[in-house]
Motif scaffolding. Sequence first.
Motif, short mmCIF file in Angstrom:
data_model
loop_
_atom_site.label_atom_id
_atom_site.label_comp_id
_atom_site.label_asym_id
_atom_site.label_seq_id
_atom_site.Cartn_x
_atom_site.Cartn_y
_atom_site.Cartn_z
N LYS A 102 0.80 -1.23 0.00
CA LYS A 102 0.00 0.00 0.00
C LYS A 102 0.84 1.29 0.00
CE LYS A 102 -3.98 -2.24 2.14
NZ LYS A 102 -4.79 -2.43 3.35
N VAL B 170 1.66 2.56 -3.51
CA VAL B 170 0.55 3.17 -4.24
C VAL B 170 0.28 4.58 -3.72
CG1 VAL B 170 -1.89 2.93 -4.86
CG2 VAL B 170 -0.44 0.89 -4.66
N GLY C 231 -6.79 4.08 -5.79
CA GLY C 231 -6.46 3.49 -7.09
C GLY C 231 -7.35 3.99 -8.20
N PHE D 214 -1.04 3.56 -13.53
CA PHE D 214 -0.73 2.61 -12.46
C PHE D 214 0.36 1.64 -12.92
CE2 PHE D 214 -1.43 -0.85 -9.50
CZ PHE D 214 -1.79 -0.20 -8.33
N THR E 234 -4.04 -2.52 -5.58
CA THR E 234 -3.80 -1.38 -4.67
C THR E 234 -3.55 -1.86 -3.24
OG1 THR E 234 -6.18 -1.10 -4.29
CG2 THR E 234 -5.18 0.23 -6.04
#
Length: 702
Positions: A352, A355, A414, A422, A462
């Motif tokens: 996490k 991200v 996300g 991404f 994500t």
Amino acid sequence: MNKKLKIFLLLIQLFGIGLSLYYKKFLLTIAVLLMLMYNLYVFFKWKKIKMKNNFILRSFIISDIILFCFFILMFRMIQIQLFDSENYKEAINKQVNVERKEDGERGNIYDSKGKGLAYSINMYELSVDPKRFIKVPEAADALKELVDKKYIKDNYKPLLNTINKLGKEERRYKRLNRNIDDVEKKEVEEILEKYQLKRKNIIFLSGRKERRYYKPEQYFFLVGNIGFKKGTEKEGVFGIELFYEKYLKGDKISRIIPSIRSLGIGLPTSGARTKVNLDGMDIYLTIDNDLQYILNDEMEKQFKKTNSEEAYAVLMDPNNGKILATSFFRKNKKNVANPIFQSQVEPGSIFKPLVIAAAIQEKKIKRNTNFDIGNGTITRYKHTIKESSRSVKGLLTTEEILKKSSNVGMVLIGDRFTNEEFDNYLEKFGLYDKTGVDYPYEKKPRREAVKRWNGLKKSTMTFGQGIAVTPIQMITAFSAVINGGTIYQPYLVDKITDKDGLVIRRNVPIAKEKILDEKVSKEMRMIMESAVLEGTVKKAHVDDYRIGGKTGTAQYSEHGRYVRHEYLSSVMGFFPVDKPKYILLAMFFKPQGDVLYDKYGGTAAAPVLGAVVRRVTKLKNIYSQRIENIKIEGKKSLKNIENNEELLIMPDLKGLSAREVLEIFKGSNIKIELNGVGVVETQSVEPQKELTDIKKIKIKLN
């Protein structure tokens, strides 16, 4: 002799010369040419002789025969000197020259401080020739002394009977002891010399090289080992031994020495021989043996406590990619792959921070951006994603999403990325390629094209599901989040030297790409510190030390389906927060527990981070980062005292550690006497009292 016959013989010989030259039979050419010369001489000579005196005639015949023999001798000399010279030289060399094969020792492997982790030693085998033994009475006395001094483990009389029996059967070999070291060898030779048996091949020693490893239970999966891959020579088959084989292996040469073959003594005419260093190079790892011990010890405790299938960890310097320690435990001993470099796993929630860092870098969110996660569920493409904890719901900031490890919150973050954006950050973090670590058979991840993603893939990635990475990839990417934003190539070997200590090769930090701003990295460190203080990483908290981190609990998948209540529990942590020197990744595969919570990363893995921090800070003398927050009643604070201002009023030291007390009075003229261990219980000078005339303070710890 008839004239026509003479001419015919001469023509035949000339034809023979031409034919032998055509077929390159030069020895035959020489023979025919000599015969031609002899015939010409004889024909010319006898043509002039008219006398018929028998004596003179016989004399001429004998001289011709002698001349013919001379020509044969000449032919033989030409054959030996010109045509067969190499064969004779080879025959001489076989009688005089002795081939001696020399090979160098395999290089050693050391930790960063010079502690030997893999090295070669001399070992010797003690043997006996029974056939010769029974013919020499002194051999039995020597054997008894060797048994008495424990160089041979057998009982003397049964062994003597066995050797005598083998001797009568004309056997030539029996092993007595396979493992004689250098010290024992010297003492054994003294015994053989005493009984005049040395160099008589009755009782004798034969040497070999043996590879030894320091604490193989700690270092096997990193250092590796040697074995037979092809041929009869041992070589590296696993780990560092394999990856750096070309540096570690010694060279081999074969020398031809003119000698007395029976004695094996070189002749004085053999000339001087240049000595060549054939030994392999020595390798110095980035591994710190002290850190390795700490990490291994704490991982072993938690591995047993959680009853996991596997447990592995890696400790690294996030600022340069140096791997400082690794640890690995497994119930299944048959599998020798090192999962840190050779296994891919779904990382879970430790993914996490990557991200969130990317989202902050792209200005899609801020630290205090609010997200409404409702009742803790969200539906994407007919699939419901839930929080792991029912208490996680309502309005959360970005920091709280990470602190509480909200899956729904990560899906919402996300959503602010396109699939291409991404995917681009996954590539920047190095998750689509090998890290380049100097370890054999690093596993390369499989990349799935964006156009083939299903609608749910980005959402699950994500929070660390639907993507597989190796642990070394994960810690390398995470390092960039906390070190200022730079991806460094991890490495295990610091330098390679020859036997004289000359550095042949040195590995230096390789910065691959700058992917985050320093400001973003600093913000991420603060967010992850809050996760240790108030979030899922609480069990890693250590008083007065600033630690950041994130736990992960990834579902275990088998045959494409997730197994209920089986997890890969992990923790990623770093310290000190302001300037991280260490980053730790610890993973536990299928931990067991009385309740489900015991299987999660916050319970199964996080305690290892706290335990390692406690021990490493003591080992490396890393002082508390919170010392400036401890107030001294009266005039001073610790922050001021650290600036060498004069301490005038006695502070209240109760509850402080010995290290903190010494830090307070560092630079003052007051002598501190500490008794006991633990934290301060009493002090000889009361708080608030002036210290103008105080020379000594007694502190009792409990």
